[in-house]
Design a protein around this motif. Structure first.
Motif, short mmCIF file in Angstrom:
data_model
loop_
_atom_site.label_atom_id
_atom_site.label_comp_id
_atom_site.label_asym_id
_atom_site.label_seq_id
_atom_site.Cartn_x
_atom_site.Cartn_y
_atom_site.Cartn_z
N THR A 1 34.26 40.31 37.66
CA THR A 1 35.16 39.33 38.27
C THR A 1 35.81 38.43 37.22
O THR A 1 37.02 38.18 37.27
CB THR A 1 34.39 38.48 39.29
OG1 THR A 1 33.85 39.35 40.27
CG2 THR A 1 35.30 37.46 39.95
N TYR B 1 44.23 38.98 34.74
CA TYR B 1 45.29 38.53 35.64
C TYR B 1 46.01 37.32 35.04
O TYR B 1 47.24 37.24 35.08
CB TYR B 1 44.72 38.20 37.01
CG TYR B 1 45.77 37.71 37.97
CD1 TYR B 1 46.68 38.58 38.54
CD2 TYR B 1 45.85 36.36 38.31
CE1 TYR B 1 47.65 38.13 39.42
CE2 TYR B 1 46.81 35.90 39.18
CZ TYR B 1 47.71 36.79 39.74
OH TYR B 1 48.67 36.34 40.61
N CYS C 1 32.29 40.44 42.68
CA CYS C 1 32.56 41.84 43.00
C CYS C 1 31.64 42.31 44.12
O CYS C 1 30.42 42.43 43.93
CB CYS C 1 32.35 42.68 41.74
SG CYS C 1 32.71 44.42 41.96
N SER D 1 36.34 39.17 34.11
CA SER D 1 37.28 40.01 33.36
C SER D 1 38.59 40.18 34.12
O SER D 1 39.67 40.11 33.53
CB SER D 1 36.67 41.37 33.07
OG SER D 1 35.51 41.24 32.31
N ILE D 2 38.49 40.42 35.41
CA ILE D 2 39.70 40.59 36.23
C ILE D 2 40.52 39.29 36.25
O ILE D 2 41.74 39.33 36.14
CB ILE D 2 39.33 41.05 37.65
CG1 ILE D 2 38.84 42.50 37.60
CG2 ILE D 2 40.51 40.92 38.60
CD1 ILE D 2 38.26 43.00 38.90
#
Length: 92
Positions: A67, A74, A23, A69-70
């Motif tokens: 990051t 996704y 991030c 978590s994203i």
């Protein structure tokens, strides 16, 4: 006086890596705090250096956590929602 200055980690490498690969905004904040550590130790502000070191570590960790978590969210979205249509099992 023969006092030695304590070794306080600045976490600069971890800050740079999380900025490049994770991030960006949180990584930049982490770099700013990491850059302050050595200057504060040289000025004799040990408490300020420890605080800056802790903040640099905290923001680098949050950058990595955000990051990861994203990426997980996704992957869940792609495989749970879009998985069957991507495999050609959709009925037109």
């Amino acid at each position: 006086m023969n006092a030695t200055t304590p070794q306080i980690p600045n976490h600069l490498v971890w800050s740079i890596l999380t900025t490049l690969f994770c991030c960006l905004p949180l990584g930049i904040v982490s770099i700013v705090f990491a850059a302050q550590v050595n200057g504060k130790v040289a000025a004799g502000d040990i408490a300020g250096a420890r605080e800056a070191s802790d903040k640099a570590k905290k923001f680098a960790m949050w950058s990595a956590i955000v990051t990861i978590s994203i990426i997980v969210l996704y992957a869940i979205f792609v495989f749970a929602i879009g998985g069957p249509s991507m495999l050609g099992n959709s009925n037109y």
